[in-house]
Write an enzyme that holds these catalytic residues in place. Structure first.
Site, PDB file in Angstrom:
ATOM      1  N   GLU A 299       0.810  -1.215   0.000  1.00 13.67           N
ATOM      2  CA  GLU A 299       0.000   0.000   0.000  1.00 13.67           C
ATOM      3  C   GLU A 299       0.846   1.269   0.000  1.00 13.67           C
ATOM      4  O   GLU A 299       1.042   1.898  -1.011  1.00 13.67           O
ATOM      5  CB  GLU A 299      -0.894  -0.005   1.239  1.00 13.67           C
ATOM      6  CG  GLU A 299      -1.832  -1.187   1.297  1.00 13.67           C
ATOM      7  CD  GLU A 299      -3.058  -0.967   0.449  1.00 13.67           C
ATOM      8  OE1 GLU A 299      -3.708   0.070   0.645  1.00 13.67           O
ATOM      9  OE2 GLU A 299      -3.365  -1.822  -0.401  1.00 13.67           O
TER      10      GLU A 299
ATOM     11  N   GLU B 121      20.606   7.375   6.997  1.00 13.23           N
ATOM     12  CA  GLU B 121      21.335   6.128   7.154  1.00 13.23           C
ATOM     13  C   GLU B 121      22.609   6.162   6.345  1.00 13.23           C
ATOM     14  O   GLU B 121      22.838   7.024   5.520  1.00 13.23           O
ATOM     15  CB  GLU B 121      20.487   4.947   6.691  1.00 13.23           C
ATOM     16  CG  GLU B 121      20.191   5.025   5.212  1.00 13.23           C
ATOM     17  CD  GLU B 121      19.529   3.791   4.646  1.00 13.23           C
ATOM     18  OE1 GLU B 121      19.624   2.730   5.267  1.00 13.23           O
ATOM     19  OE2 GLU B 121      18.929   3.906   3.577  1.00 13.23           O
TER      20      GLU B 121
HETATM   21  C1  LIG Z   1      17.419  -1.495   9.594  1.00  9.70           C
HETATM   22  O1  LIG Z   1      17.677  -0.338   8.878  1.00  9.70           O
HETATM   23  C2  LIG Z   1      17.985  -0.512   7.543  1.00  9.70           C
HETATM   24  C3  LIG Z   1      18.351   0.804   6.993  1.00  9.70           C
HETATM   25  O2  LIG Z   1      17.284   1.640   6.839  1.00  9.70           O
HETATM   26  C4  LIG Z   1      16.825  -1.156   6.823  1.00  9.70           C
HETATM   27  O3  LIG Z   1      17.036  -1.262   5.446  1.00  9.70           O
HETATM   28  C5  LIG Z   1      16.610  -2.479   7.446  1.00  9.70           C
HETATM   29  O4  LIG Z   1      15.507  -3.077   6.849  1.00  9.70           O
HETATM   30  C6  LIG Z   1      16.389  -2.320   8.905  1.00  9.70           C
HETATM   31  N1  LIG Z   1      16.226  -3.601   9.502  1.00  9.70           N
HETATM   32  C7  LIG Z   1      15.177  -3.832  10.235  1.00  9.70           C
HETATM   33  C8  LIG Z   1      14.982  -5.177  10.781  1.00  9.70           C
HETATM   34  O5  LIG Z   1      14.397  -2.977  10.477  1.00  9.70           O
END
Ligand SMILES: *[C@@H]1O[C@H](CO)[C@@H](O)[C@H](O)[C@H]1NC(C)=O
Ligand SMILES: *[C@@H]1O[C@H](CO)[C@@H](O)[C@H](O)[C@H]1NC(C)=O
Ligand SMILES: *[C@@H]1O[C@H](CO)[C@@H](O)[C@H](O)[C@H]1NC(C)=O
Length: 320
Positions: free
Chosen positions: A134, A142
């Site tokens: 959605e 980051e």
């Molecule tokens: C942690 O942060 C990264 C960077 O944004 C993201 O791509 C990743 O999915 C995240 N992992 C989780 C489990 O949230």
């Protein structure tokens, strides 16, 4: 101050508050507040990192999460040597209980995780990630492997583009925000200064990231700890902020070729730290940053390399 004053002269106070972008403090997340206003998510990393996210009880018991006074520390395990058959390095991911639509978020961050293989992020995300159905749309602050400067990025569903030239101090790295056309790199803007990320950010005692989301644009600002340009309402963490007085944003995402309203639903605030995975772990990215060997092996075998893989967060303030 100036714009408020001008408003008072020219408009009724109602028109004025609609004009000047004044927001009131809605949620002030400081220290132990994070233990109730955020949830520790012990989930699998959708980006396939070499990580094991732990729940709150485990995080506190192992001092991976430490909340006291005006400090929240969240860190990775930096003592355990892992075998290939072990689960990934223990780390922490937290998500706000509340969701936000139009709002301002100010992150006051003293230290962010650093080290080869690290992929930390402070970001906002729709409920339905990673299903990408959605409104999978979010923006994030980051980076990976200590590589500065920070990139502020939107990742959206189709039909969201950014004009090449716009009023921001950062430099666009891509203007198509659609996760399906850009290999999920999204539309990013690189901050102009190296102290916006990683070791250089930590060396100055961090700083502030602020994001304003309205129905017509998203703006992100970064100010280093000792910058002369930090607005007083940001520095003081006051009860209200006036984004009109904050100057040109570091990143500006207008709605001219992207309907912000339809692309962005309610967002949660997420702060996490993963390792390797789909971005940080690519050999070109990992070795390109001067990190040795293979990312997963490095993370497994060098726990002491993660002594500085921690967040120290003074506050996350949300204004509406
Ligand atoms: C942690 O942060 C990264 C960077 O944004 C993201 O791509 C990743 O999915 C995240 N992992 C989780 C489990 O949230
Ligand atoms: C937990 O971490 C905090 C912050 O780094 C530190 O001050 C404290 O001494 C640690 N507690 C233990 C029991 O190691
Ligand atoms: C990306 O494409 C896939 C396959 O066409 C589709 O199912 C998915 O919804 C798309 N994702 C987004 C965010 O548009």
């Amino acid at each position: 101050m100036y714009s408020i004053h001008l408003c008072a002269l020219l408009f009724t106070s109602f028109a004025c508050s609609a004009f000047a972008a004044n927001y009131q403090l809605s949620d002030n997340h400081v220290g132990s507040d994070f233990l109730s206003s955020f949830v520790h998510e012990a989930i699998a990393d959708p980006t396939h990192g070499r990580v094991t996210y732990v729940d709150q009880a485990t995080a506190i018991a192992q001092n991976l999460t430490f909340a006291s006074g005006d400090t929240l520390i969240m860190r990775a395990d930096s003592t355990t040597r892992l075998a290939p058959s072990d689960a990934g390095r223990k780390s922490v991911r937290i998500r706000s209980v509340k969701t936000y639509t139009t709002h301002v978020t100010v992150f006051d961050i003293r230290h962010m995780p650093q080290g080869c293989g690290t992929w930390p992020a402070a970001w906002e995300i729709g409920d339905d990630w990673p299903n990408l159905v959605e409104n999978p749309t979010y923006y994030r602050l980051e980076g990976v492997n200590d590589q500065s400067p920070n990139a502020m990025t939107l990742h959206t569903s189709a039909n969201c583009n950014m004009p090449a030239s716009r009023d921001e101090t950062g430099t666009p790295t891509g203007n198509n925000c659609d996760v399906n056309t850009s290999g999920n790199t999204g539309c990013g803007v690189q901050a102009p200064t190296a102290d916006s990320y990683g070791p250089a950010f930590n060396a100055i005692g961090g700083g502030w990231y602020a994001m304003e989301r309205t129905t017509t644009f998203i703006k992100v600002w970064f100010w280093g700890r000792n910058s002369g340009n930090v607005p007083s309402d940001v520095r003081n963490g006051g009860g209200s902020v006036n984004t009109d007085a904050w100057g040109t944003p570091t990143a500006f995402f207008p709605n001219s070729q992207c309907d912000i309203n339809s692309h962005f639903g309610p967002n949660e605030i997420v702060i996490n730290l993963t390792f390797c995975g789909d971005w940080a772990g690519q050999s070109g990215v990992f070795n390109g940053a001067g990190c040795p060997g293979d990312c997963t092996t490095f993370v497994d075998e060098n726990p002491s390399a993660f002594v500085n893989a921690f967040w120290n967060i003074a506050a996350v303030r949300v204004y509406t």
